[in-house]
Design a protein around this motif. Structure first.
Motif, PDB file in Angstrom:
ATOM      1  N   PRO A 250       1.270   2.200   5.984  1.00 47.36           N
ATOM      2  CA  PRO A 250       0.910   0.790   6.171  1.00 47.36           C
ATOM      3  C   PRO A 250       0.142   0.253   4.977  1.00 47.36           C
ATOM      4  CG  PRO A 250       0.397   2.079   8.126  1.00 47.36           C
ATOM      5  CD  PRO A 250       0.765   3.053   7.060  1.00 47.36           C
ATOM      6  N   TYR A 252      -2.124  -2.015   5.008  1.00 47.92           N
ATOM      7  CA  TYR A 252      -3.504  -2.374   5.309  1.00 47.92           C
ATOM      8  C   TYR A 252      -4.085  -1.428   6.352  1.00 47.92           C
ATOM      9  CZ  TYR A 252      -1.772  -6.668   3.235  1.00 47.92           C
ATOM     10  OH  TYR A 252      -1.193  -7.564   2.397  1.00 47.92           O
ATOM     11  N   TRP A 254      -6.957  -2.152   8.787  1.00 47.39           N
ATOM     12  CA  TRP A 254      -7.946  -3.129   9.238  1.00 47.39           C
ATOM     13  C   TRP A 254      -8.968  -2.487  10.160  1.00 47.39           C
ATOM     14  CZ3 TRP A 254      -7.711  -7.425   6.620  1.00 47.39           C
ATOM     15  CH2 TRP A 254      -6.482  -7.823   6.091  1.00 47.39           C
ATOM     16  N   LYS A 267      -3.801 -10.068  12.025  1.00 43.73           N
ATOM     17  CA  LYS A 267      -3.242  -9.415  10.843  1.00 43.73           C
ATOM     18  C   LYS A 267      -2.594  -8.084  11.195  1.00 43.73           C
ATOM     19  CE  LYS A 267      -6.367 -11.592   7.521  1.00 43.73           C
ATOM     20  NZ  LYS A 267      -7.422 -11.398   6.506  1.00 43.73           N
ATOM     21  N   SER A 270       0.699  -8.893  12.784  1.00 46.81           N
ATOM     22  CA  SER A 270       1.657  -9.311  11.758  1.00 46.81           C
ATOM     23  C   SER A 270       2.174  -8.116  10.960  1.00 46.81           C
ATOM     24  CB  SER A 270       0.991 -10.324  10.823  1.00 46.81           C
ATOM     25  OG  SER A 270       1.867 -10.685   9.774  1.00 46.81           O
ATOM     26  N   THR A 271       1.255  -7.200  10.647  1.00 43.50           N
ATOM     27  CA  THR A 271       1.653  -6.005   9.898  1.00 43.50           C
ATOM     28  C   THR A 271       2.608  -5.140  10.704  1.00 43.50           C
ATOM     29  OG1 THR A 271      -0.468  -5.996   8.733  1.00 43.50           O
ATOM     30  CG2 THR A 271       0.804  -3.949   8.711  1.00 43.50           C
ATOM     31  N   ASP A 274       6.059  -6.676  10.709  1.00 37.77           N
ATOM     32  CA  ASP A 274       6.777  -6.438   9.451  1.00 37.77           C
ATOM     33  C   ASP A 274       7.304  -5.012   9.380  1.00 37.77           C
ATOM     34  OD1 ASP A 274       6.230  -9.011   8.705  1.00 37.77           O
ATOM     35  OD2 ASP A 274       4.476  -8.489   7.479  1.00 37.77           O
ATOM     36  N   LEU A 275       6.475  -4.062   9.819  1.00 36.01           N
ATOM     37  CA  LEU A 275       6.905  -2.669   9.794  1.00 36.01           C
ATOM     38  C   LEU A 275       8.077  -2.431  10.736  1.00 36.01           C
ATOM     39  CD1 LEU A 275       3.452  -0.822   9.732  1.00 36.01           C
ATOM     40  CD2 LEU A 275       5.022  -1.220   7.837  1.00 36.01           C
TER      41      LEU A 275
END
Length: 365
Positions: A250, A252, A254, A267, A270-271, A274-275
């Protein structure tokens, strides 16, 4: 321009190339004691060859003359080119066909020089025609490989220049052609360098390898060139700076706190989205089979032969995009960025690297 190094390394040791180089140096050492005698006994004399065409001695001279050189510079230049270009050509052709290429190109070059003056008594010798054949073969197999060369720019900067193999061979070919034309204008009638014979060696090498490719991969084989000349022959980083990371890494990490937990959660979501999309795209790419017929079918071969043929074919597609089918009916599509002795590395549109064993490949598209 003088080539000094080849960035490509063969999958196995090119012992035959090394043996030929050592034999040439040993013969040259013997020339210091009986140079004229070796020319009289082992070099090709056009008048003798045309008079005794089927004599065993004259046929042997066609082979033995390839190991005689006029000077140490003549020897060193030929052996340098043979070492730089011969390793990968032997690796692709195999020892037997590689030996045939050397003998055929060297003999053809000698016979061309004989035809220029069949009544000449001047000896013909040297391995430049055979070396030209190796260069022609390399030109077909690895045209965009960056060869380390000494150029005028190298003298100014103190660094070797990277010149594509097609540029090195083309310049060498042009020099031989111009020198051959000038030698015809001089017309001195004395012995000299067989420039046109060297050119024929290159032509024989190109033709020889193209025919081997057609017999190996079929008459429809189209001799693909790498799509990325700047990266051909080099190991490309599996992940470039600024490119997306793979799903298992990943981008990020967080850490939610009381003050920004809401933003952090958004976030993270959202991540994860996308993954998930990247994973779905990867799965769709693997499951989607190409519609065209395979360029090379290895499914009927045992694992050892499958590995050998896969290496021979994929080495000519370095830098190109290919589709591979493995034993479990999975399709992998991407650009070839690296090859080892056992695996090939493909990089997809998301810059994700995949390592695939040669022994597991059944079809190549």
């Amino acid at each position: 321009m003088l080539p000094l190094a080849n960035p490509l390394k063969p999958q196995s040791k090119p012992y035959f190339t090394y043996i030929i180089i050592v034999m040439n140096f040993l013969v040259f050492a013997a020339e210091n004691f009986a140079y004229q005698q070796m020319l009289d006994n082992y070099a090709v004399i056009p008048r003798q060859l045309t008079t005794h065409v089927f004599s065993a001695e004259t046929v042997l001279d066609l082979f033995r003359s390839l190991f005689i050189h006029a000077s140490i510079v003549h020897l060193l230049l030929n052996m340098l080119y043979l070492w730089i270009f011969g390793e990968m050509v032997e690796n692709w052709l195999g020892m037997g066909w590689y030996a045939g290429l050397l003998l055929l190109s060297g003999t053809a070059a000698t016979m061309l020089q004989v035809l220029f003056d069949t009544n000449s008594t001047l000896p013909i010798f040297g391995s430049s025609g055979a070396v030209g054949g190796v260069m022609g073969a390399y030109l077909v197999l690895y045209p965009n490989t960056r060869i380390k060369c000494i150029t005028p720019n190298s003298v100014m900067t103190g660094k070797l220049s990277d010149i594509p193999a097609m540029g090195v061979v083309a310049l060498w070919f042009l020099i031989q052609l111009l020198a051959g034309i000038l030698s015809l204008d001089m017309g001195s009638g004395e012995g000299g360098v067989a420039f046109f014979a060297h050119i024929l060696g290159v032509i024989v090498g190109v033709t020889f390898v193209r025919q081997r490719m057609k017999r190996t991969y079929g008459k429809s084989y189209h001799f693909p060139a790498p799509t990325s000349p700047t990266s051909y022959g080099k190991i490309i980083p599996l992940r470039r700076s600024g490119s997306p990371r793979s799903p298992d890494r990943p981008a990020y990490n967080w850490k939610a706190t009381d003050s920004n937990s809401g933003k952090a959660l958004q976030k993270v979501e959202s991540t994860l989205k996308d993954l998930k999309e990247q994973a779905n795209n990867k799965l769709a790419t693997e499951e989607k089979a190409p519609k065209e017929k395979p360029a090379l079918d290895l499914s009927y071969l045992p694992s050892s032969a499958r590995k050998r043929e896969a290496i021979r074919y994929l080495s000519t597609r370095h830098g190109s995009t290919v589709s591979l089918q493995t034993e479990n009916k999975t399709f992998h599509q991407g650009k070839i960025v690296r090859m080892t002795g056992t695996q090939v590395v493909l990089e997809d549109e998301q810059n994700t690297a995949r390592w695939i064993l040669f022994t597991e490949i059944t079809q190549i598209f």
